[in-house]
Motif scaffolding. Structure first.
Motif, PDB file in Angstrom:
ATOM      1  N   ILE A 347       0.850  -1.196   0.000  1.00 15.94           N
ATOM      2  CA  ILE A 347       0.000   0.000   0.000  1.00 15.94           C
ATOM      3  C   ILE A 347       0.886   1.247   0.000  1.00 15.94           C
ATOM      4  CG2 ILE A 347      -2.029  -1.016   1.128  1.00 15.94           C
ATOM      5  CD1 ILE A 347      -0.896   0.076   3.782  1.00 15.94           C
ATOM      6  N   PRO A 348       0.334   2.399  -0.406  1.00 12.46           N
ATOM      7  CA  PRO A 348       1.157   3.622  -0.436  1.00 12.46           C
ATOM      8  C   PRO A 348       1.804   3.915   0.919  1.00 12.46           C
ATOM      9  CG  PRO A 348      -0.946   4.007  -1.492  1.00 12.46           C
ATOM     10  CD  PRO A 348      -1.018   2.648  -0.887  1.00 12.46           C
ATOM     11  N   PHE A 349       3.001   4.520   0.829  1.00 10.30           N
ATOM     12  CA  PHE A 349       3.809   4.776   2.014  1.00 10.30           C
ATOM     13  C   PHE A 349       3.070   5.618   3.053  1.00 10.30           C
ATOM     14  CE2 PHE A 349       7.177   7.207   4.229  1.00 10.30           C
ATOM     15  CZ  PHE A 349       7.806   6.128   4.825  1.00 10.30           C
ATOM     16  N   HIS A 350       2.315   6.636   2.593  1.00 13.60           N
ATOM     17  CA  HIS A 350       1.654   7.516   3.568  1.00 13.60           C
ATOM     18  C   HIS A 350       0.598   6.753   4.372  1.00 13.60           C
ATOM     19  CE1 HIS A 350      -1.235   7.959   0.217  1.00 13.60           C
ATOM     20  NE2 HIS A 350      -2.123   8.184   1.168  1.00 13.60           N
ATOM     21  N   LEU A 351       0.023   5.717   3.745  1.00 11.67           N
ATOM     22  CA  LEU A 351      -0.951   4.909   4.488  1.00 11.67           C
ATOM     23  C   LEU A 351      -0.247   4.080   5.563  1.00 11.67           C
ATOM     24  CD1 LEU A 351      -3.410   3.677   1.719  1.00 11.67           C
ATOM     25  CD2 LEU A 351      -3.764   5.445   3.444  1.00 11.67           C
ATOM     26  N   CYS A 352       0.990   3.618   5.224  1.00  8.28           N
ATOM     27  CA  CYS A 352       1.778   2.879   6.227  1.00  8.28           C
ATOM     28  C   CYS A 352       2.041   3.781   7.427  1.00  8.28           C
ATOM     29  CB  CYS A 352       3.116   2.432   5.649  1.00  8.28           C
ATOM     30  SG  CYS A 352       2.935   1.210   4.375  1.00  8.28           S
ATOM     31  N   GLN A 353       2.336   5.046   7.116  1.00  5.94           N
ATOM     32  CA  GLN A 353       2.611   5.986   8.214  1.00  5.94           C
ATOM     33  C   GLN A 353       1.381   6.172   9.099  1.00  5.94           C
ATOM     34  OE1 GLN A 353       4.250   9.391   6.048  1.00  5.94           O
ATOM     35  NE2 GLN A 353       6.128   9.091   7.203  1.00  5.94           N
ATOM     36  N   ASP A 354       0.199   6.280   8.444  1.00  2.00           N
ATOM     37  CA  ASP A 354      -1.040   6.390   9.219  1.00  2.00           C
ATOM     38  C   ASP A 354      -1.200   5.182  10.126  1.00  2.00           C
ATOM     39  OD1 ASP A 354      -1.776   8.796   8.186  1.00  2.00           O
ATOM     40  OD2 ASP A 354      -3.016   7.968   6.579  1.00  2.00           O
ATOM     41  N   LEU A 355      -0.927   4.003   9.555  1.00  2.00           N
ATOM     42  CA  LEU A 355      -1.075   2.775  10.332  1.00  2.00           C
ATOM     43  C   LEU A 355      -0.066   2.719  11.482  1.00  2.00           C
ATOM     44  CD1 LEU A 355      -1.638   0.538   7.248  1.00  2.00           C
ATOM     45  CD2 LEU A 355      -3.118   0.443   9.241  1.00  2.00           C
ATOM     46  N   ASP A 356       1.184   3.151  11.177  1.00  2.00           N
ATOM     47  CA  ASP A 356       2.241   3.110  12.198  1.00  2.00           C
ATOM     48  C   ASP A 356       1.945   4.058  13.359  1.00  2.00           C
ATOM     49  OD1 ASP A 356       3.721   1.246  10.880  1.00  2.00           O
ATOM     50  OD2 ASP A 356       5.050   2.691   9.895  1.00  2.00           O
TER      51      ASP A 356
END
Ligand SMILES: [Zn+2]
Length: 418
Positions: A347-356
Motif C-alpha cells: 500500500i502507499p507509504f503515507h498509508l503505512c505511516q497512518d497505520l504506524d
C-alpha cells in the motif's frame, strides 16, 4: 605482507586424541614471507613464499609451507574478518579472526597464489622476529580528550572496541571511526556534531553510544532501523538540541539506558512503551508537556523528568469522533484490529505511516482520526522504582494522554480521568 588478527592453530589430530581446542585465538601477526635460499621447509624451486605466525610469546614465529600445501580455504565469513587456512602438512587449521576484512581478502589471494607456486605480486616480508610495537595494533581501548591528541595522519587501530574522542572539536563523525567494525563503545561527547552518519548503524557490535554535549537536532529514522536495533543498550543524547524523536526510535529494542537530559523535547515518541528493556530513563530539563499513553507500559528502575513544563490536565476532553467513520479510518481500524500485515510494497507509504502512528484506545482497539482524547495524571512510581521529583514542590505526578475509540469506551473508562 602482514596481517594483524587473532589466530588459533588447531591440529586436526587433537579430537582423535581426546584433546579439546580452547576455542579462542591469540593476537598474532601473520606474515607472508620469502624463504631465503637453503632454508626452505621442503626442497623445491627456491624463492616461494611461506606463512609465518608470530605471537607475543613467540615473536620468531612458526613457519608453514604454502606451495601445494593448502587443502582448503574457508572464506564464507571473510566480510566479518574471519577465514581458515587448512593445510595438508602439518594437518592443522589456521583460524584467522578479528582481521580487517579488506586486508584479509588481499592476504588470502596472495596465499592462494603462493599455494599454486605463482609469484606473489606484493612485497613479501622477511623472516625476522616481529617487534613488540607491532602488537600495539591490537589495542582495544583508546581515550582521546583533547584536539592535539586526535590522530590525523595515523590510522586508528582496527581492533579498537572502545573509543573515546571528547573535546576534539569534531563537526562530523570521522569516516575512519566508522570502519572500526569491532567497536562496542563509542564516546564522541563534548564535540560539535550536528548530524550523525547513517553508517554508524553498520557498527554491528555497538552497545554504548555517548553523544552528550553536541549540536544534534535529531536521531535519524535510518539509524533506528539499522543493526543498532539488536546491539545498542546505552544511548546518551543529553545536552543536544533535539526537539523530537521519530516513532521508529522505539524499535531500538535492546535499549536499557537512555539519557535525554537538557534537550528541547516537547514529547516522547508515543510508542515508547515498546522499549521493554528500558530501565534507566532520564529526560530532565526538556519541554515535555505531557506523557504519551504508552508510557504506562514502561517498567523502569530509575526515572528523572525534573524541570519539564508539564501542563495541567485538561478537564474537558477533545472529541474527534467521526460519524460515520471515513473510509480511511474504517480500513485502518480493520487492518490493525485484525492484525492484517501491511507494508510499503503493498500500500502507499503515507498509508503505512497512518497505520504506524495509530492510537491505542484503553480497550486495546486502534483508531487514527476518530477518537476522544483525555488527559489524566499518573504517579510516576507506577512505572519506576526510583523517581526523581518532577518539580520543586515534591510532586511525582505527570499528565498523561489517554485515547478512547468510542463514546462507550469513554464512559466506561472515564473514572480514570479526573
Ligand atoms: Zn475503545
Amino acid at each position: 605482507m602482514r596481517l594483524h588478527c587473532e589466530v588459533e592453530v588447531l591440529s586436526r589430530h587433537l579430537p582423535v586424541l581426546g584433546v579439546k581446542n580452547r576455542g579462542r585465538g591469540v593476537r598474532a601477526v601473520v606474515s607472508l614471507c620469502q624463504q631465503p635460499r637453503g632454508t626452505e621447509l621442503r626442497p623445491g624451486p627456491s624463492g616461494h613464499a611461506c606463512l609465518l605466525v608470530s605471537t607475543m610469546k613467540d615473536k620468531r614465529g612458526t613457519r608453514y609451507e604454502l606451495r601445494e600445501n593448502i587443502e582448503h580455504l574457508f572464506t564464507k565469513f571473510v566480510d566479518e574478518g574471519k577465514a581458515t587456512v587448512r593445510l595438508k602438512e602439518p594437518p592443522v587449521d589456521i583460524c584467522l579472526s578479528k582481521a580487517n576484512s579488506g586486508s584479509l581478502k588481499g592476504f588470502l589471494s596472495a596465499v592462494r597464489l603462493a599455494h599454486r607456486g605463482c609469484a606473489v605480486n606484493t612485497p613479501l616480508s622477511t623472516l625476522t622476529p616481529v617487534k613488540t610495537s607491532e602488537f600495539e595494533n591490537f589495542k582495544t581501548k583508546m581515550v582521546i580528550t583533547s584536539k592535539k591528541d586526535y590522530p590525523l595522519r595515523k590510522n586508528f587501530p582496527y581492533s579498537l572496541e572502545h573509543l573515546q574522542a571528547s573535546y576534539c572539536g569534531l563537526i562530523r563523525v570521522d569516516m575512519r571511526v566508522l570502519c572500526l567494525k569491532n567497536l562496542k563503545k563509542l564516546d564522541l561527547s563534548h564535540n560539535h556534531l550536528k548530524k550523525l552518519p547513517v553508517t554508524i548503524g553498520d557498527l554491528v557490535y555497538l552497545q554504548e553510544l555517548n553523544l552528550s554535549d553536541n549540536h544534534l537536532e535529531s536521531f535519524g529514522v535510518s539509524l533506528c532501523q539499522s543493526t543498532l536495533q539488536k546491539s545498542l543498550r546505552s544511548l546518551d543524547l543529553s545536552k543536544n538540541k533535539i526537539k523530537a524523536l521519530p516513532v521508529q526510535f522505539c524499535q531500538l529494542q535492546e535499549l536499557m539506558n537512555l539519557n535525554l537530559d537538557d534537550n528541547e523535547l516537547i514529547q516522547f515518541p508515543f510508542k515508547i512503551g515498546q522499549l521493554t528493556n528500558l530501565r534507566f530513563l532520564s529526560a530532565a530539563r526538556n519541554k515535555l508537556l505531557n506523557l504519551p499513553c504508552e508510557f504506562k507500559h514502561l517498567s523502569l528502575e530509575y526515572l528523572d523528568l525534573f524541570g519539564n513544563t508539564f501542563e495541567q490536565p485538561k478537564i474537558l476532553p477533545i472529541i474527534k469522533l467521526q460519524v460515520p467513520l471515513s473510509l480511511l479510518e474504517s480500513s485502518v481500524q480493520t487492518i490493525l484490529n485484525n492484525r492484517i500485515p501491511y507494508g510499503p510494497q503493498i500500500i502507499p507509504f503515507h498509508l503505512c505511516q497512518d497505520l504506524d502512528t495509530a492510537k491505542t484506545c484503553v480497550c486495546g482497539r486502534f483508531c487514527v482520526d476518530s477518537f476522544i482524547q483525555g488527559t489524566t495524571t499518573m504517579n510516576l512510581h507506577s512505572v519506576a522504582h526510583t523517581v526523581v521529583l518532577v518539580d520543586n514542590m515534591g510532586g511525582t505526578e505527570a499528565p498523561i494522554i489517554s485515547y478512547f475509540c468510542s463514546l462507550t469506551c469513554y464512559v466506561n473508562f472515564s473514572d480514570t480521568l479526573k
